[in-house]
Design an enzyme around this catalytic site. Sequence first.
Site, mmCIF file in Angstrom:
data_model
loop_
_atom_site.group_PDB
_atom_site.id
_atom_site.type_symbol
_atom_site.label_atom_id
_atom_site.label_comp_id
_atom_site.label_asym_id
_atom_site.label_seq_id
_atom_site.Cartn_x
_atom_site.Cartn_y
_atom_site.Cartn_z
ATOM 1 N N TYR A 1 40.938 36.067 30.421
ATOM 2 C CA TYR A 1 41.306 35.856 31.831
ATOM 3 C C TYR A 1 42.828 35.892 31.979
ATOM 4 O O TYR A 1 43.367 36.588 32.859
ATOM 5 C CB TYR A 1 40.738 34.509 32.298
ATOM 6 C CG TYR A 1 41.102 34.116 33.709
ATOM 7 C CD1 TYR A 1 40.591 34.814 34.803
ATOM 8 C CD2 TYR A 1 41.958 33.037 33.965
ATOM 9 C CE1 TYR A 1 40.916 34.448 36.111
ATOM 10 C CE2 TYR A 1 42.283 32.662 35.258
ATOM 11 C CZ TYR A 1 41.762 33.375 36.327
ATOM 12 O OH TYR A 1 42.086 33.017 37.617
ATOM 13 N N THR B 1 40.607 41.286 49.928
ATOM 14 C CA THR B 1 39.436 41.487 49.070
ATOM 15 C C THR B 1 38.956 40.116 48.591
ATOM 16 O O THR B 1 39.753 39.199 48.372
ATOM 17 C CB THR B 1 39.754 42.396 47.864
ATOM 18 O OG1 THR B 1 40.695 41.749 47.008
ATOM 19 C CG2 THR B 1 40.298 43.745 48.319
ATOM 20 N N GLY B 2 37.648 39.982 48.443
ATOM 21 C CA GLY B 2 37.111 38.665 48.090
ATOM 22 C C GLY B 2 37.383 37.644 49.186
ATOM 23 O O GLY B 2 37.633 36.473 48.907
ATOM 24 N N GLY B 3 37.298 38.119 50.433
ATOM 25 C CA GLY B 3 37.597 37.215 51.562
ATOM 26 C C GLY B 3 36.415 36.357 51.972
ATOM 27 O O GLY B 3 36.492 35.628 52.959
ATOM 28 N N GLY C 1 36.518 30.811 48.989
ATOM 29 C CA GLY C 1 37.690 30.228 48.346
ATOM 30 C C GLY C 1 39.036 30.610 48.952
ATOM 31 O O GLY C 1 39.252 30.516 50.161
ATOM 32 N N ILE C 2 39.946 31.044 48.078
ATOM 33 C CA ILE C 2 41.322 31.347 48.491
ATOM 34 C C ILE C 2 41.348 32.522 49.477
ATOM 35 O O ILE C 2 42.089 32.518 50.462
ATOM 36 C CB ILE C 2 42.193 31.668 47.243
ATOM 37 C CG1 ILE C 2 42.265 30.450 46.318
ATOM 38 C CG2 ILE C 2 43.591 32.114 47.670
ATOM 39 C CD1 ILE C 2 42.835 30.757 44.928
HETATM 40 N N1 NAP Z 1 40.345 28.658 41.916
HETATM 41 C C1 NAP Z 1 41.361 28.625 41.074
HETATM 42 O O1 NAP Z 1 41.641 27.578 40.447
HETATM 43 C C2 NAP Z 1 42.228 29.834 40.846
HETATM 44 C C3 NAP Z 1 43.427 29.667 40.157
HETATM 45 C C4 NAP Z 1 44.238 30.775 39.924
HETATM 46 C C5 NAP Z 1 43.867 32.012 40.407
HETATM 47 N N2 NAP Z 1 42.702 32.149 41.080
HETATM 48 C C6 NAP Z 1 42.336 33.490 41.530
HETATM 49 O O2 NAP Z 1 42.053 33.461 42.902
HETATM 50 C C7 NAP Z 1 41.152 34.518 43.231
HETATM 51 C C8 NAP Z 1 40.055 33.968 44.120
HETATM 52 O O3 NAP Z 1 39.402 32.948 43.430
HETATM 53 P P1 NAP Z 1 38.651 31.742 44.150
HETATM 54 O O4 NAP Z 1 38.974 30.528 43.383
HETATM 55 O O5 NAP Z 1 38.866 31.789 45.598
HETATM 56 O O6 NAP Z 1 37.145 32.133 43.741
HETATM 57 P P2 NAP Z 1 35.794 32.250 44.545
HETATM 58 O O7 NAP Z 1 35.662 31.144 45.531
HETATM 59 O O8 NAP Z 1 34.785 32.429 43.486
HETATM 60 O O9 NAP Z 1 35.958 33.610 45.379
HETATM 61 C C9 NAP Z 1 36.012 34.836 44.729
HETATM 62 C C10 NAP Z 1 35.906 35.924 45.772
HETATM 63 O O10 NAP Z 1 36.074 37.167 45.097
HETATM 64 C C11 NAP Z 1 34.925 37.962 45.336
HETATM 65 N N3 NAP Z 1 34.647 38.761 44.163
HETATM 66 C C12 NAP Z 1 34.505 38.381 42.883
HETATM 67 N N4 NAP Z 1 34.267 39.433 42.109
HETATM 68 C C13 NAP Z 1 34.237 40.501 42.936
HETATM 69 C C14 NAP Z 1 34.035 41.879 42.747
HETATM 70 N N5 NAP Z 1 33.795 42.411 41.540
HETATM 71 N N6 NAP Z 1 34.081 42.685 43.816
HETATM 72 C C15 NAP Z 1 34.323 42.193 45.049
HETATM 73 N N7 NAP Z 1 34.514 40.899 45.303
HETATM 74 C C16 NAP Z 1 34.475 40.072 44.240
HETATM 75 C C17 NAP Z 1 33.801 37.007 45.629
HETATM 76 O O11 NAP Z 1 32.791 37.654 46.384
HETATM 77 P P3 NAP Z 1 31.254 37.542 45.922
HETATM 78 O O12 NAP Z 1 30.907 36.105 46.103
HETATM 79 O O13 NAP Z 1 30.548 38.447 46.845
HETATM 80 O O14 NAP Z 1 31.239 37.981 44.485
HETATM 81 C C18 NAP Z 1 34.554 35.952 46.443
HETATM 82 O O15 NAP Z 1 34.723 36.376 47.775
HETATM 83 C C19 NAP Z 1 40.677 35.101 41.903
HETATM 84 O O16 NAP Z 1 41.388 36.281 41.633
HETATM 85 C C20 NAP Z 1 41.062 34.025 40.904
HETATM 86 O O17 NAP Z 1 41.295 34.542 39.625
HETATM 87 C C21 NAP Z 1 41.868 31.094 41.320
#
Ligand code: NAP
Length: 249
Positions: A150, A12-14, A17-18
């Site tokens: 958060y 999910t959220g593929g 980012g991660i």
């Molecule tokens: N980056 C960090 O420093 C960090 C650190 C710790 C944990 N995390 C966790 O890692 C995960 C991914 O974060 P990321 O940094 O890769 O962020 P990101 O680049 O913003 O990617 C987020 C992804 O989640 C999707 N998403 C967000 N809200 C959604 C929703 N309601 N329904 C479906 N898809 C949704 C986005 O799709 P859309 O663009 O279509 O919304 C996107 O594909 C998150 O759970 C975050 O809390 C991140």
Amino acid sequence: MRRFDQKVVLVTGGSSGIGFAAARAFIDEGARVVITGRDPGRLDAARISLGDHAIGIRNATGSAAAAAELADSLASARLHLDAVFLNSGIARLAPLSSVTEALWAEVFDVNARGPFFQIQALRARLNDGASIVLNGSVNAHVGMDMSSVYAASKAALISLARTLSKELMAQGVRVNVVSPGPVETPLFGKLGMAAERLELAKAHIRQMVPLGRFARAEEIAATVLHLAAAESSFIVGSEILVDGGMSQL
Ligand SMILES: NC(=O)c1ccc[n+]([C@@H]2O[C@H](COP(=O)([O-])OP(=O)(O)OC[C@H]3O[C@@H](n4cnc5c(N)ncnc54)[C@H](OP(=O)(O)O)[C@@H]3O)[C@@H](O)[C@H]2O)c1
């Protein structure tokens, strides 16, 4: 033989980012990968970039109804899952005095309620021995300014890995968590901060990481694949922090 040959994986959220890095790593290891996201443009671009082994499904993480729709889409495509990375999530930062019920609900819907109901809905689509990996955060373990909602949402998610591992054990399904420290992804650009303030905030966060830098998304993906693969078969209901020492040193 690659680790995920013949396997089907949901991320999910593929689309960013991660999640995107994990989807690419799963495909490199032989998997067919279903990615989800909300924004159709980003989802399509990610699917094209990932190639023929990726399928994109537009689906919002948050409600039980959306989780049921996702399960229905997988059923229509006759897909059963060997691994699931419940990664989609949002970060919102606010001091105690400015947190509103709306902010609380938005963050908990995406980061905790959504994944819970996705597991409930997807249960019937999991193959025996499937592995579920949740995306937590180092924020659940440190008292960072303005992160209360958060961090609490991620603490709830981490708790689910324990309780749901217990419930799903009879089905041979493991649930674990990867908890990243700061990772260089588009997430930070979505915090609503002006560019200059954002750079200051990132410099401040960097100082909190003993390794002195943000992680690359691929460094988190490596642990996701470890937890999703049979090689981690004795890790159940657990959490691996991939945080450059932030929570430990
Ligand atoms: N980056 C960090 O420093 C960090 C650190 C710790 C944990 N995390 C966790 O890692 C995960 C991914 O974060 P990321 O940094 O890769 O962020 P990101 O680049 O913003 O990617 C987020 C992804 O989640 C999707 N998403 C967000 N809200 C959604 C929703 N309601 N329904 C479906 N898809 C949704 C986005 O799709 P859309 O663009 O279509 O919304 C996107 O594909 C998150 O759970 C975050 O809390 C991140």
